[in-house]
Scaffold this active site. Structure first.
Site, mmCIF file in Angstrom:
data_model
loop_
_atom_site.group_PDB
_atom_site.id
_atom_site.type_symbol
_atom_site.label_atom_id
_atom_site.label_comp_id
_atom_site.label_asym_id
_atom_site.label_seq_id
_atom_site.Cartn_x
_atom_site.Cartn_y
_atom_site.Cartn_z
ATOM 1 N N LYS A 88 0.867 -1.184 0.000
ATOM 2 C CA LYS A 88 0.000 0.000 0.000
ATOM 3 C C LYS A 88 0.898 1.226 0.000
ATOM 4 O O LYS A 88 1.919 1.251 0.705
ATOM 5 C CB LYS A 88 -0.871 -0.047 1.271
ATOM 6 C CG LYS A 88 -1.874 1.081 1.404
ATOM 7 C CD LYS A 88 -2.732 0.881 2.655
ATOM 8 C CE LYS A 88 -3.821 1.935 2.767
ATOM 9 N NZ LYS A 88 -4.655 1.756 3.975
ATOM 10 N N SER A 163 -9.613 1.711 3.101
ATOM 11 C CA SER A 163 -8.765 2.484 2.219
ATOM 12 C C SER A 163 -7.721 1.640 1.480
ATOM 13 O O SER A 163 -7.140 2.130 0.511
ATOM 14 C CB SER A 163 -8.044 3.559 3.035
ATOM 15 O OG SER A 163 -7.160 2.961 3.972
ATOM 16 N N SER A 187 -9.637 -0.628 7.360
ATOM 17 C CA SER A 187 -9.096 -0.588 5.999
ATOM 18 C C SER A 187 -8.365 -1.825 5.506
ATOM 19 O O SER A 187 -7.998 -1.882 4.343
ATOM 20 C CB SER A 187 -8.166 0.612 5.851
ATOM 21 O OG SER A 187 -8.939 1.760 5.710
HETATM 22 N N1 GLN Z 1 -13.053 4.258 6.704
HETATM 23 C C1 GLN Z 1 -12.317 4.689 7.842
HETATM 24 C C2 GLN Z 1 -11.862 6.117 7.660
HETATM 25 O O1 GLN Z 1 -12.091 6.661 6.632
HETATM 26 C C3 GLN Z 1 -11.142 3.782 8.099
HETATM 27 C C4 GLN Z 1 -9.971 4.025 7.237
HETATM 28 C C5 GLN Z 1 -8.770 3.208 7.611
HETATM 29 O O2 GLN Z 1 -8.879 2.201 8.302
HETATM 30 N N2 GLN Z 1 -7.606 3.680 7.178
HETATM 31 O O3 GLN Z 1 -11.293 6.707 8.532
#
Ligand code: GLN
Length: 513
Positions: A88, A163, A187
């Site tokens: 990532k 994400s 995520s």
């Molecule tokens: N959807 C959550 C956010 O937007 C989690 C994102 C993540 O785990 N990086 O904060």
């Protein structure tokens, strides 16, 4: 294409192929690069074929030098030497661009490797790509990337989840057997669920955050996204370990999560390997908002766990709904502080011809950050500001404590918690972003785990209909364990996967890849 390399192989299968000399690490790397170069999902942000092939050559030399007997490991584990991985684009990687999917870091080259990157390289894994994600890991659908949305390989009009959407899409599309992800509020688990993969977020403090571009430091953890629980176990063991460069890193003995993964749960007979395992189903996870198709897939998966010997009981996590406002105060608060380092001075995008220092700061940030990141910075700055700090930030921290206590109480009655990862299958890319609140609400089942610092795993348990395209979209089940009980999660998932084949389904079989 090298026909000795079967597409959609898992890591353990590829490791066996390398050990048998069916193909070399260099052939495998080239095969992977070819697939990544032909990617249709927009999951790839950078490829460096020379660097990849150089690492593959070095790995092959190590494979050749090792006596072939030593590569045949006892037990279910396997060596990662020579196997492809992609990261990532949140993990800084020396020699590679690292962008966090943001314009503000376009062209940034890190002088060092994130600890997770370095540990996997030390294990002999070959870095094949940097992968798309939501900008600074903020999002649930990978629609907030400065480099465009990622498409779900199961249905290209659907989001892959976020994400870590590029990580999940690249694995689900069969380009790579595994990728790294980060999980601040879901995520790793949520894109794994939406792409039909297995992913695990470890206990907070297991994986070093050094070199992982910070979003919300008290919540961020790294973990793998792969096809099977066994692959996740081997990867997680390689990724985790004490790191003095991360002040929240836990000082633990390194654990081999694959050891004993195929053994029955304590004292259970081989034909009912999960006998004695108590699985708690939180009633709040099966309430309003959960779609019928996700519910039915979860019910069937729980049925399978009970066929394997586990017993299911109802538990309660009464503060589940409150985890959303608590998380969406705490995470933006920490993000607003973490992202203050992007000021146009030290690195990253710098606005041209600034009038003065303030103009430099303002325009560099206004030009560099995307809309969702700006929204989070504004919310975070607001909730930390004088006069609102107690009402929002302190209150959210209190709720966080209560959420963690709910899990402690539930674990009095069960060994693991099971439930859905998301209320629905993946939504359409064009539905995303119209209403940020809807996107936040979809995180309901994943956020509590991060607030409590617990380990949790997502694994595929079904396929749903999603939209009128006729294409199927994957459904994931979440397993949550008490602190440091990753091996229990992986064992339960491994036994489930030994008895079922949801994790073997690929979009290609359904005509979508
Ligand atoms: N959807 C959550 C956010 O937007 C989690 C994102 C993540 O785990 N990086 O904060």
């Amino acid at each position: 294409m090298n026909t000795a390399i079967p597409p959609f192989s898992d890591l353990s299968g590829l490791a066996a192929g390398l050990a048998r000399r069916d193909f070399s690490a260099v052939e495998l790397a080239q095969w992977t690069l070819d697939r990544l170069a032909a990617d249709q999902t927009n999951s790839v942000l950078s490829l460096l074929p020379e660097a990849t092939l150089g690492q593959a050559k070095a790995a092959q030399q190590r494979l050749d030098a090792a006596d072939s007997g030593s590569m045949q490991q006892k037990g279910p584990g396997f060596s990662l030497l020579g196997l492809p991985i992609a990261h990532k684009d949140i993990f800084v990687t020396r020699g590679w661009p690292t962008t966090a999917a943001s314009k503000i870091l376009r062209g940034y080259l890190s002088p060092f490797d994130a600890t997770v990157v370095q540990r996997l390289a030390t294990a002999g894994m070959v870095c094949t790509a940097k992968l798309n994600c939501d900008e600074f890991a903020m999002g649930s659908g990978n629609t907030h990337s400065a480099f465009g949305p990622v498409k779900n390989p199961w249905d290209p009009i659907a989001v892959p989840g976020g994400s870590s959407g590029g990580s999940a899409a690249a694995v689900a599309a069969g380009h790579i057997p595994a990728a790294t992800g980060t999980d601040t509020g879901g995520s790793i688990r949520q894109p794994s669920a939406m792409c039909g993969l297995t992913g695990i977020k470890p206990t907070y403090g297991r994986a070093s955050r050094w070199g992982m571009i910070a979003y919300a430091s008290s919540l961020d953890q790294a973990g793998p996204i792969a096809r099977t629980a066994l692959d996740c176990a081997v990867l997680l063991a390689a990724m985790c370990g004490f790191d003095s460069k991360d002040s929240t890193s836990l000082q633990l003995e390194e654990e081999n999560f694959a050891a004993g993964i195929d053994q029955p749960f304590s004292g259970a007979p081989a034909n009912a390997p999960l006998s004695g395992l108590r699985v708690g189903l939180p009633k709040e996870f099966f309430a309003e908002g959960l779609t019928a198709e996700v519910r039915s897939a979860i019910d069937q998966a729980v049925g399978e766990l009970t066929r394997l010997g586990a017993t299911a009981c109802e538990v309660s996590l009464p503060r589940t709904a409150l985890s959303i406002p608590a998380y969406y105060v705490i995470a933006p608060a920490e993000a607003s502080s973490n992202l203050s380092r992007f000021d146009g001075v030290r690195y990253g995008h710098r606005a041209s011809a600034p009038k003065d220092l303030l103009d430099l700061y303002c325009r560099s940030r206004a030009e560099g950050f995307g809309a969702e990141v700006k929204r989070r910075i504004l919310i975070g700055t607001f909730v930390l500001s004088h006069g609102y700090y107690d009402a929002y930030y302190i209150q959210a921290q209190r709720v966080r404590r209560l959420v963690a206590q709910d899990f402690d109480a539930a674990f009095q009655d069960c060994d693991l918690i099971a439930g859905p990862v998301t209320p629905t299958v993946a939504w359409n890319i064009d539905q995303a972003a119209s209403d940020p609140l809807q996107e936040y609400l979809a995180d309901i089942y994943t956020l509590g785990v991060n607030l409590a610092g617990l380990p949790a795993l997502s694994m595929p348990v079904g396929l749903g209909s999603g939209s009128d395209t006729g294409k199927l979209r994957p459904i994931g089940m979440q397993l949550i364990a008490p602190r440091l009980k990753e091996s229990l999660l992986l064992k339960a998932a491994h036994h489930f996967q030994s008895a079922t084949d949801w994790h073997r389904k690929t979009p290609e079989q359904f005509g979508a890849a």
